[in-house]
Design a protein around this motif. Structure first.
Motif, mmCIF file in Angstrom:
data_model
loop_
_atom_site.group_PDB
_atom_site.id
_atom_site.type_symbol
_atom_site.label_atom_id
_atom_site.label_comp_id
_atom_site.label_asym_id
_atom_site.label_seq_id
_atom_site.Cartn_x
_atom_site.Cartn_y
_atom_site.Cartn_z
ATOM 1 N N TRP A 145 4.700 -13.712 10.551
ATOM 2 C CA TRP A 145 4.795 -12.254 10.489
ATOM 3 C C TRP A 145 5.112 -11.771 9.082
ATOM 4 O O TRP A 145 4.660 -10.699 8.668
ATOM 5 N N HIS A 146 5.862 -12.566 8.350
ATOM 6 C CA HIS A 146 6.144 -12.221 6.953
ATOM 7 C C HIS A 146 4.851 -12.224 6.141
ATOM 8 O O HIS A 146 4.619 -11.319 5.325
ATOM 9 N N VAL A 147 4.023 -13.223 6.350
ATOM 10 C CA VAL A 147 2.742 -13.306 5.645
ATOM 11 C C VAL A 147 1.839 -12.139 6.037
ATOM 12 O O VAL A 147 1.207 -11.507 5.179
ATOM 13 N N ILE A 148 1.773 -11.833 7.330
ATOM 14 C CA ILE A 148 0.939 -10.726 7.805
ATOM 15 C C ILE A 148 1.406 -9.405 7.203
ATOM 16 O O ILE A 148 0.592 -8.608 6.714
ATOM 17 N N SER A 149 2.714 -9.167 7.218
ATOM 18 C CA SER A 149 3.246 -7.913 6.683
ATOM 19 C C SER A 149 2.970 -7.783 5.192
ATOM 20 O O SER A 149 2.556 -6.722 4.708
ATOM 21 N N ALA A 150 3.178 -8.862 4.461
ATOM 22 C CA ALA A 150 2.960 -8.827 3.012
ATOM 23 C C ALA A 150 1.494 -8.601 2.682
ATOM 24 O O ALA A 150 1.159 -7.806 1.788
ATOM 25 N N LEU A 151 0.605 -9.271 3.408
ATOM 26 C CA LEU A 151 -0.828 -9.122 3.148
ATOM 27 C C LEU A 151 -1.304 -7.718 3.506
ATOM 28 O O LEU A 151 -2.171 -7.149 2.829
ATOM 29 N N THR A 152 -0.732 -7.142 4.546
ATOM 30 C CA THR A 152 -1.087 -5.772 4.929
ATOM 31 C C THR A 152 -0.754 -4.793 3.808
ATOM 32 O O THR A 152 -1.550 -3.908 3.477
ATOM 33 N N VAL A 153 0.410 -4.966 3.210
ATOM 34 C CA VAL A 153 0.822 -4.101 2.099
ATOM 35 C C VAL A 153 -0.108 -4.288 0.903
ATOM 36 O O VAL A 153 -0.526 -3.318 0.260
#
Length: 235
Positions: A145-153
């Motif tokens: 989820w950290h990777v997903i959130s960072a990539l979304t930003v």
């Protein structure tokens, strides 16, 4: 200032040394007492430790790093931070098209995971880690989820995707990440074929963009109706 720089350098070298041990011998070979012993100038791995010159003692190691679990957290955080920086740089090389950006991001993930057993273990959890498994890896969901959130930003900033809702963009990124990790852990084609993910991504983004445009058109039309009705009443 000098002291802070030395502390940061010490921490970086401890993490780097731990990473080398984990990748060559497994997490079970990492012991705080071993690091402290080797750091004082003794031990069979003395020449392998980048922080030997500091004459580090056990009390200093615990003060600067913490417990072994703290060291594990720092190790994973450092690995993921490096990983996310690599993804951001890959996306930055495709500044004009979000689908192309996600394609190069997927390729970077596949290549990095194939060449980096610790990253592969961090993303896949203990079931994929084997001897590399460390405590925090037992629940890889938080890392994912950290990777997903960072990539979304990163994507929103890079491509100015203001017309796509946060929830929708996050859902697309999650789908791409999960599809990419599926190819990483259960590969069915060469890494060079990772751009196939762009086919799925392109269709998804096309639908989102069209849907957002249609939604805005509907909102604009509905918001104009009261004004139109009021004008008709006045006539």
């Amino acid at each position: 200032m000098f002291r802070n720089e030395m502390r940061q350098l010490l921490r970086a070298r401890v993490i780097s040394t731990t990473r080398n041990i984990v990748c060559t011998e497994g997490w079970g070979a990492v012991r705080m007492s071993r690091l402290a012993k080797d750091g004082r100038g003794g031990g069979e791995h003395r020449q392998d430790l980048g922080f030997v010159r500091f004459g580090i003692g056990r009390s200093v190691l615990y003060t600067e790093i913490g417990t072994k679990l703290d060291l594990a957290d720092a190790l994973i955080a450092n690995e993921i931070a490096t990983f996310l920086t690599g993804i951001s740089n890959a996306i930055a090389a495709e500044p004009d098209n979000v689908v192309d950006g996600l394609a190069v991001a997927a390729e970077y993930i596949l290549r990095s995971g194939a060449d980096n057993p610790l990253l592969n273990a961090a993303l896949g959890g203990c079931s994929a880690a084997g001897e590399l498994c460390i405590g925090p890896m037992t629940v890889p969901g938080s890392i994912l989820w950290h990777v997903i959130s960072a990539l979304t930003v990163v994507l929103r900033d890079q491509y100015a995707l203001g017309n796509i809702a946060d929830h929708d963009l996050g859902a697309v990124v999650e789908a791409v990440i999960r599809l990419t990790l599926s190819n990483l852990f259960l590969p069915t084609s060469p890494i060079d074929h990772a751009t196939q993910i762009a086919l799925v991504t392109g269709g998804t983004f096309g639908s989102l963009s069209s849907g957002s445009a249609a939604y805005r058109s509907t909102v604009d039309r509905d918001s104009a109706l009261p004004a139109q009705n009021e004008a008709e009443v006045r006539m």
